[in-house]
Write a protein that holds these residues in place. Sequence first.
Motif, PDB file in Angstrom:
ATOM      1  N   ALA A  72       0.867  -1.181   0.000  1.00 12.64           N
ATOM      2  CA  ALA A  72       0.000   0.000   0.000  1.00 12.64           C
ATOM      3  C   ALA A  72       0.899   1.225   0.000  1.00 12.64           C
ATOM      4  CB  ALA A  72      -0.914   0.001   1.212  1.00 12.64           C
ATOM      5  N   ASN A  73       0.569   2.217  -0.794  1.00  9.58           N
ATOM      6  CA  ASN A  73       1.474   3.352  -0.966  1.00  9.58           C
ATOM      7  C   ASN A  73       0.727   4.685  -0.960  1.00  9.58           C
ATOM      8  OD1 ASN A  73       4.151   4.170  -1.277  1.00  9.58           O
ATOM      9  ND2 ASN A  73       3.887   4.504  -3.468  1.00  9.58           N
ATOM     10  N   GLY A  74       1.447   5.746  -0.620  1.00 10.86           N
ATOM     11  CA  GLY A  74       0.818   7.065  -0.519  1.00 10.86           C
ATOM     12  C   GLY A  74      -0.086   7.082   0.701  1.00 10.86           C
ATOM     13  N   CYS A 127       4.742   1.190  -9.689  1.00 10.82           N
ATOM     14  CA  CYS A 127       4.893   2.504  -9.056  1.00 10.82           C
ATOM     15  C   CYS A 127       6.159   3.157  -9.577  1.00 10.82           C
ATOM     16  CB  CYS A 127       4.957   2.381  -7.538  1.00 10.82           C
ATOM     17  SG  CYS A 127       5.302   3.961  -6.716  1.00 10.82           S
ATOM     18  N   CYS A 162     -10.379  13.071  -4.643  1.00  9.76           N
ATOM     19  CA  CYS A 162     -10.183  12.055  -3.599  1.00  9.76           C
ATOM     20  C   CYS A 162     -10.409  12.645  -2.211  1.00  9.76           C
ATOM     21  CB  CYS A 162      -8.766  11.500  -3.690  1.00  9.76           C
ATOM     22  SG  CYS A 162      -8.365  10.881  -5.342  1.00  9.76           S
ATOM     23  N   LEU A 166      -1.952  14.175   1.416  1.00 10.88           N
ATOM     24  CA  LEU A 166      -0.750  13.451   1.850  1.00 10.88           C
ATOM     25  C   LEU A 166      -0.113  14.084   3.079  1.00 10.88           C
ATOM     26  CD1 LEU A 166       0.503  12.350  -1.629  1.00 10.88           C
ATOM     27  CD2 LEU A 166       0.293  10.837   0.336  1.00 10.88           C
ATOM     28  N   TYR A 173      -5.708  14.966  -2.828  1.00  8.79           N
ATOM     29  CA  TYR A 173      -5.211  14.204  -3.975  1.00  8.79           C
ATOM     30  C   TYR A 173      -6.249  14.260  -5.087  1.00  8.79           C
ATOM     31  CZ  TYR A 173      -2.250  10.556  -6.067  1.00  8.79           C
ATOM     32  OH  TYR A 173      -1.368   9.853  -6.860  1.00  8.79           O
ATOM     33  N   GLY A 215       1.327   3.854 -11.288  1.00 13.68           N
ATOM     34  CA  GLY A 215       0.494   3.792 -10.091  1.00 13.68           C
ATOM     35  C   GLY A 215      -0.101   5.111  -9.633  1.00 13.68           C
ATOM     36  N   LYS A 220      -7.075   6.691  -5.435  1.00  9.89           N
ATOM     37  CA  LYS A 220      -7.786   5.945  -4.396  1.00  9.89           C
ATOM     38  C   LYS A 220      -8.780   6.899  -3.728  1.00  9.89           C
ATOM     39  CE  LYS A 220      -3.891   4.638  -2.094  1.00  9.89           C
ATOM     40  NZ  LYS A 220      -2.998   3.776  -1.264  1.00  9.89           N
ATOM     41  N   TRP A 242       0.492  14.626  -8.165  1.00 13.80           N
ATOM     42  CA  TRP A 242       1.915  14.443  -8.429  1.00 13.80           C
ATOM     43  C   TRP A 242       2.350  15.194  -9.676  1.00 13.80           C
ATOM     44  CZ3 TRP A 242       5.166  13.543  -4.897  1.00 13.80           C
ATOM     45  CH2 TRP A 242       4.834  12.749  -3.799  1.00 13.80           C
TER      46      TRP A 242
HETATM   47  N1  LIG Z   1      -6.047   9.264  -3.241  1.00 15.69           N
HETATM   48  C1  LIG Z   1      -4.809   8.771  -3.458  1.00 15.69           C
HETATM   49  N2  LIG Z   1      -4.611   7.982  -4.527  1.00 15.69           N
HETATM   50  C2  LIG Z   1      -3.393   7.460  -4.770  1.00 15.69           C
HETATM   51  C3  LIG Z   1      -2.283   7.767  -3.948  1.00 15.69           C
HETATM   52  C4  LIG Z   1      -2.527   8.596  -2.812  1.00 15.69           C
HETATM   53  O1  LIG Z   1      -1.616   8.895  -2.015  1.00 15.69           O
HETATM   54  N3  LIG Z   1      -3.802   9.085  -2.616  1.00 15.69           N
HETATM   55  N4  LIG Z   1      -1.037   7.239  -4.233  1.00 15.69           N
HETATM   56  C5  LIG Z   1      -0.817   6.782  -5.611  1.00 15.69           C
HETATM   57  C6  LIG Z   1       0.381   5.993  -5.804  1.00 15.69           C
HETATM   58  S1  LIG Z   1       1.859   6.810  -5.980  1.00 15.69           S
HETATM   59  C7  LIG Z   1       0.338   4.645  -5.975  1.00 15.69           C
HETATM   60  S2  LIG Z   1       1.709   3.715  -6.350  1.00 15.69           S
HETATM   61  C8  LIG Z   1      -0.919   3.913  -5.767  1.00 15.69           C
HETATM   62  C9  LIG Z   1      -0.754   2.928  -4.633  1.00 15.69           C
HETATM   63  O2  LIG Z   1      -1.865   2.082  -4.588  1.00 15.69           O
HETATM   64  P1  LIG Z   1      -1.874   0.958  -3.490  1.00 15.69           P
HETATM   65  O3  LIG Z   1      -1.848   1.617  -2.136  1.00 15.69           O
HETATM   66  O4  LIG Z   1      -3.102   0.156  -3.730  1.00 15.69           O
HETATM   67  O5  LIG Z   1      -0.612   0.147  -3.698  1.00 15.69           O
HETATM   68  O6  LIG Z   1      -2.017   4.739  -5.476  1.00 15.69           O
HETATM   69  C10 LIG Z   1      -2.002   5.984  -6.129  1.00 15.69           C
HETATM   70  N5  LIG Z   1      -3.246   6.650  -5.851  1.00 15.69           N
END
Ligand SMILES: Nc1nc2c(c(=O)[nH]1)N[C@H]1C(S)=C(S)[C@@H](COP(=O)(O)O)O[C@H]1N2
Length: 253
Positions: A72-74, A127, A162, A166, A173, A215, A220, A242
């Motif tokens: 899981a990231n971010g 990613c 979203c 962060l 986001y 990614g 999300k 980003w």
């Molecule tokens: N709302 C939201 N979406 C996001 C992010 C986030 O920080 N916030 N991080 C992004 C990044 S950099 C990646 S690699 C993926 C990570 O998804 P995961 O947590 O299911 O691995 O979500 C993306 N979507």
Amino acid sequence: MNGERRKFLGRALGVGSVLWLGGCDRLSAEPWLQRVLGRAEGVNRWLQRRITGRDSLAPEYAEADLSPRFKANGSTNPDDPAYVASAAGGFADWRLAIGGLVERPMQFSLAELRAMPARTQITRHDCVEGWSCIGKWTGVPLAALLQRVGPRPAARFVVFHCADRLTRWDDKYYESIDLEEANHPQTILAYGMNDQPLPIPHGAPLRLRVERQLGYKMAKYVMAIELVDSFARIGRGRGGYWEDRGYEWYAGI
Ligand SMILES: Nc1nc2c(c(=O)[nH]1)N[C@H]1C(S)=C(S)[C@@H](COP(=O)(O)O)O[C@H]1N2
Ligand SMILES: [Mo]
């Protein structure tokens, strides 16, 4: 963007470290990643669509290929009070709002989305930080939702708003894709992951999957979708959280 800059951004914003990868692979040495990072966005998009075609599919995998653990990231646990309250109630009161340049602005509950024809796909998530995981995603094709709301002729981009930020002083986001990517068969809004309801660390109740891109495009915690003719007036104007901080808008793999 060079490695130092990425490391700096990673440290400054507290986003995931690449040291812990349980179940996923490192990709940083792979030539495609170097190419993605060094390539001008317009050329990248143009090349990808000319060479592989606008309808080309991202590779799909078998159950046996699933990563034992998916990183899981971010953001992994939004602290927005409305989100926290909705999560506590199992997202029963959550609604996906779709508006902007559409004929029929609409709202969808999770139950309504689950009742629509679904698509399941096993894909590799890459990613920009240099790791990848294979996961199974189930959700509604974005094309089906767009058909329901009816994009107006002026609509060019689909923006995903979203619930999370962060850091405390950040904007929320957001992400955007063009209508061509939005109507691609593998572009889905996923409410399921690996045959389970989408977990909060991975974006519950709903996250975007746009499988031909990196990614960070895969928003999300999607709360609202807005169709626009330009993203110049959204966030800092570059089409995503980003992107506003230097990443490419078209993040083709
Ligand atoms: N709302 C939201 N979406 C996001 C992010 C986030 O920080 N916030 N991080 C992004 C990044 S950099 C990646 S690699 C993926 C990570 O998804 P995961 O947590 O299911 O691995 O979500 C993306 N979507
Ligand atoms: Mo990422």
